[in-house]
Design a protein around this motif. Structure first.
Motif, PDB file in Angstrom:
ATOM      1  N   PRO A  77       0.800  -1.240   0.000  1.00 17.12           N
ATOM      2  CA  PRO A  77       0.000   0.000   0.000  1.00 17.12           C
ATOM      3  C   PRO A  77       0.827   1.282   0.000  1.00 17.12           C
ATOM      4  CG  PRO A  77       0.111  -0.853   2.217  1.00 17.12           C
ATOM      5  CD  PRO A  77       0.908  -1.806   1.364  1.00 17.12           C
ATOM      6  N   ARG A  78       1.758   1.408  -0.928  1.00 19.51           N
ATOM      7  CA  ARG A  78       2.607   2.603  -0.935  1.00 19.51           C
ATOM      8  C   ARG A  78       1.796   3.866  -1.229  1.00 19.51           C
ATOM      9  NH1 ARG A  78       7.639   1.471   0.093  1.00 19.51           N
ATOM     10  NH2 ARG A  78       8.581  -0.502  -0.536  1.00 19.51           N
ATOM     11  N   ALA A  79       0.859   3.784  -2.147  1.00 18.86           N
ATOM     12  CA  ALA A  79       0.038   4.960  -2.449  1.00 18.86           C
ATOM     13  C   ALA A  79      -0.791   5.359  -1.242  1.00 18.86           C
ATOM     14  CB  ALA A  79      -0.868   4.671  -3.640  1.00 18.86           C
ATOM     15  N   GLN A  80      -1.318   4.351  -0.541  1.00 19.38           N
ATOM     16  CA  GLN A  80      -2.137   4.636   0.630  1.00 19.38           C
ATOM     17  C   GLN A  80      -1.292   5.227   1.759  1.00 19.38           C
ATOM     18  OE1 GLN A  80      -2.172   1.871  -1.169  1.00 19.38           O
ATOM     19  NE2 GLN A  80      -4.262   1.717  -1.955  1.00 19.38           N
ATOM     20  N   ILE A  81      -0.086   4.677   1.944  1.00 21.64           N
ATOM     21  CA  ILE A  81       0.802   5.208   2.988  1.00 21.64           C
ATOM     22  C   ILE A  81       1.221   6.630   2.656  1.00 21.64           C
ATOM     23  CG2 ILE A  81       3.077   4.945   4.062  1.00 21.64           C
ATOM     24  CD1 ILE A  81       2.719   1.917   3.808  1.00 21.64           C
ATOM     25  N   ALA A  82       1.550   6.876   1.391  1.00 22.78           N
ATOM     26  CA  ALA A  82       1.952   8.223   0.984  1.00 22.78           C
ATOM     27  C   ALA A  82       0.813   9.220   1.173  1.00 22.78           C
ATOM     28  CB  ALA A  82       2.418   8.217  -0.472  1.00 22.78           C
ATOM     29  N   THR A  83      -0.404   8.814   0.788  1.00 27.40           N
ATOM     30  CA  THR A  83      -1.556   9.704   0.941  1.00 27.40           C
ATOM     31  C   THR A  83      -1.820  10.013   2.406  1.00 27.40           C
ATOM     32  OG1 THR A  83      -2.561   8.822  -1.074  1.00 27.40           O
ATOM     33  CG2 THR A  83      -4.012   9.974   0.453  1.00 27.40           C
ATOM     34  N   ALA A 102     -10.617  -5.156  -6.591  1.00 29.61           N
ATOM     35  CA  ALA A 102     -11.698  -4.582  -7.382  1.00 29.61           C
ATOM     36  C   ALA A 102     -12.902  -4.216  -6.530  1.00 29.61           C
ATOM     37  CB  ALA A 102     -12.125  -5.565  -8.470  1.00 29.61           C
ATOM     38  N   LYS A 103     -12.990  -4.785  -5.325  1.00 33.16           N
ATOM     39  CA  LYS A 103     -14.137  -4.550  -4.453  1.00 33.16           C
ATOM     40  C   LYS A 103     -13.873  -3.490  -3.395  1.00 33.16           C
ATOM     41  CE  LYS A 103     -15.999  -9.175  -5.172  1.00 33.16           C
ATOM     42  NZ  LYS A 103     -16.637 -10.355  -4.557  1.00 33.16           N
ATOM     43  N   ASN A 104     -12.668  -2.942  -3.375  1.00 37.63           N
ATOM     44  CA  ASN A 104     -12.333  -1.929  -2.376  1.00 37.63           C
ATOM     45  C   ASN A 104     -11.508  -0.832  -3.040  1.00 37.63           C
ATOM     46  OD1 ASN A 104     -11.471  -0.364  -0.227  1.00 37.63           O
ATOM     47  ND2 ASN A 104     -10.945  -2.098   1.082  1.00 37.63           N
ATOM     48  N   PRO A 105     -12.119   0.275  -3.435  1.00 39.41           N
ATOM     49  CA  PRO A 105     -11.390   1.325  -4.165  1.00 39.41           C
ATOM     50  C   PRO A 105     -10.307   2.019  -3.348  1.00 39.41           C
ATOM     51  CG  PRO A 105     -13.615   2.051  -3.596  1.00 39.41           C
ATOM     52  CD  PRO A 105     -13.544   0.592  -3.280  1.00 39.41           C
ATOM     53  N   LEU A 106     -10.349   1.871  -2.022  1.00 34.01           N
ATOM     54  CA  LEU A 106      -9.346   2.516  -1.176  1.00 34.01           C
ATOM     55  C   LEU A 106      -8.093   1.666  -0.997  1.00 34.01           C
ATOM     56  CD1 LEU A 106     -11.615   4.044   1.624  1.00 34.01           C
ATOM     57  CD2 LEU A 106     -10.707   5.160  -0.425  1.00 34.01           C
ATOM     58  N   MET A 107      -8.177   0.396  -1.314  1.00 32.30           N
ATOM     59  CA  MET A 107      -7.045  -0.512  -1.111  1.00 32.30           C
ATOM     60  C   MET A 107      -6.775  -1.268  -2.400  1.00 32.30           C
ATOM     61  SD  MET A 107      -6.096   0.093   1.980  1.00 32.30           S
ATOM     62  CE  MET A 107      -5.050  -1.286   2.459  1.00 32.30           C
ATOM     63  N   ARG A 108      -6.100  -0.603  -3.332  1.00 30.63           N
ATOM     64  CA  ARG A 108      -5.801  -1.204  -4.627  1.00 30.63           C
ATOM     65  C   ARG A 108      -4.324  -1.085  -4.941  1.00 30.63           C
ATOM     66  NH1 ARG A 108     -11.052   0.799  -8.240  1.00 30.63           N
ATOM     67  NH2 ARG A 108     -12.511  -0.671  -7.256  1.00 30.63           N
ATOM     68  N   TRP A 109      -3.814  -2.133  -5.580  1.00 32.98           N
ATOM     69  CA  TRP A 109      -2.417  -2.135  -6.020  1.00 32.98           C
ATOM     70  C   TRP A 109      -2.259  -3.139  -7.161  1.00 32.98           C
ATOM     71  CZ3 TRP A 109      -3.245  -2.103  -0.552  1.00 32.98           C
ATOM     72  CH2 TRP A 109      -3.654  -3.324  -0.026  1.00 32.98           C
ATOM     73  N   PRO A 110      -1.166  -3.074  -7.902  1.00 28.33           N
ATOM     74  CA  PRO A 110      -0.974  -3.967  -9.061  1.00 28.33           C
ATOM     75  C   PRO A 110      -0.410  -5.326  -8.663  1.00 28.33           C
ATOM     76  CG  PRO A 110       0.797  -2.350  -8.953  1.00 28.33           C
ATOM     77  CD  PRO A 110      -0.136  -2.024  -7.823  1.00 28.33           C
ATOM     78  N   LEU A 111      -1.230  -6.374  -8.760  1.00 27.63           N
ATOM     79  CA  LEU A 111      -0.792  -7.736  -8.457  1.00 27.63           C
ATOM     80  C   LEU A 111      -0.691  -8.605  -9.707  1.00 27.63           C
ATOM     81  CD1 LEU A 111      -2.681  -8.792  -5.186  1.00 27.63           C
ATOM     82  CD2 LEU A 111      -0.456  -7.673  -5.427  1.00 27.63           C
ATOM     83  N   ASP A 112      -1.433  -8.237 -10.759  1.00 22.58           N
ATOM     84  CA  ASP A 112      -1.447  -9.037 -11.989  1.00 22.58           C
ATOM     85  C   ASP A 112      -0.526  -8.381 -13.014  1.00 22.58           C
ATOM     86  OD1 ASP A 112      -3.885 -11.025 -11.503  1.00 22.58           O
ATOM     87  OD2 ASP A 112      -4.427  -9.055 -10.710  1.00 22.58           O
TER      88      ASP A 112
END
Length: 354
Positions: A34-40, A278-288
């Motif tokens: 969650p780097r984007a979430q931590i940064a935000t 896909a079910k949580n817009p606040l917790m997203r990151w690239p896994l695929d």
């Protein structure tokens, strides 16, 4: 200043520092995600901190400095996956599509049964190849209709969330299902023949995610990715590696994988393409992920729509071009990184044998 604000700032600093340690415990490695979430969160805390900051208290100034460094580090780690940076993979200018290859990667979420929605996404993108993961026997039966248009298949359905199904219009050469470290976790390996007659090596993987119940360490996940990376390290032929890596694009392991394999990441300079959750817009990151050799340029890449799974499907179309290698620079490891790769592979093999 409220002690709560100082505590929040220190928690964010610790969450930034822990992934720098070379420990494989799940609760440390999951902080890569969650780097984007931590940064935000850090930016929000920083705003409040500056408002309440008492310059006469040295400890508040020290915490402020650490907070600024932590936020800056998180931003720098994600910066390559923005349009502010140069593209690692160039966009094709070729008009011919005989040497193009397109792939749809979809983690179906095993208990999800929205097969009609997935078939609709397949019709929308009309890919040459379809890889589905977390597919059990119910999904294998539900997707059999694909075989009318995709006659070449490789299947290993499982009820443990690690099943894989592959459907292809392109002929599969020497298709192989391997169990790199664990008998319960398959991977797929083959070549395909493009309409141009060119052959492309394909590898599909889905290692274990870090979690407190079944994978308390990421040792085997890291080793599996790096073993496949080592396999293609000295290969001269065009290569694609794709799947649900259960790791983010900016982690240390994925960075080592990319440098070891020499493969390119088409997201660099374009965006994060967050595929989970896909079910949580606040917790997203690239896994695929889809990584490929420098023989290819990008035609297009899209994150597909939400359809019932907790993963968005990922679509990519690549163009195999004669001059692509000269126009693009593949990553490489230094000696220290190479030794680290060897160490991680050996640790993974030892843990798998225990």
């Amino acid at each position: 200043m409220s002690i709560v604000l100082v505590a929040l700032a220190l928690m964010l600093v610790i969450a930034t520092l822990l992934p720098l340690l070379r420990f494989n415990q799940w609760w440390i490695r999951v902080l890569d995600f969650p780097r984007a979430q931590i940064a935000t969160a850090g930016i929000v805390i920083l705003c409040f901190y500056l408002y309440y900051w008492d310059t006469q208290r040295p400890y508040e100034s020290a915490v402020l400095a650490l907070l600024v460094l932590a936020v800056g580090y998180q931003v720098v780690k994600m910066l390559p996956y923005t349009v502010l940076m140069p593209k690692q993979v160039l966009t094709t200018e070729s008009d011919s599509d005989d040497a193009n290859i397109s792939l749809l990667v979809a983690n179906v979420l095993m208990e999800n049964q929205e097969s009609k929605a997935l078939l609709g996404i397949v019709r929308k993108y009309n890919p040459d190849m379809i890889l589905t993961v977390e597919t059990d026997r119910w999904w294998e039966k539900a997707l059999r209709t694909l075989e009318n248009e995709y006659p070449h298949t490789l299947k290993h359905p499982l009820d443990n969330t690690y099943g894989m199904l592959l459907y292809s219009r392109l002929e599969l050469i020497n298709p192989d299902i391997r169990f790199i470290l664990e008998d319960s976790m398959p991977s797929m390996h083959m070549q395909v023949i493009l309409p141009s007659g060119d052959r492309v090596f394909m590898h599909f993987v889905h290692p274990d995610p870090p979690n407190p119940m079944f994978a308390t360490e990421t040792t085997e996940r890291d080793a599996e990715l790096l073993i496949v990376g080592r396999e293609v390290e000295t290969r001269e032929g065009p290569t694609i590696i794709a799947g649900d890596f259960n790791d983010v694009a900016w982690s240390q392991t994925t960075s080592l994988f990319q440098k070891t394999s020499g493969l390119l990441d088409p997201r660099v300079g374009r965006g994060m393409y967050n595929s989970f959750n896909a079910k949580n817009p606040l917790m997203r990151w690239p896994l695929d992920h889809v990584f490929h050799s420098d023989h290819f340029k990008l035609v297009r890449m899209e994150r597909g729509p939400a359809w019932g799974s907790d993963h968005f499907p990922m679509f990519i179309e690549l163009s195999l071009e004669t001059g692509a290698k000269a126009d693009q620079v593949e990553p490489d490891t230094n000696r220290a990184e190479g030794e680290q790769v060897d160490e991680k592979i050996e640790d993974g093999k030892q843990q798998a044998d225990e």
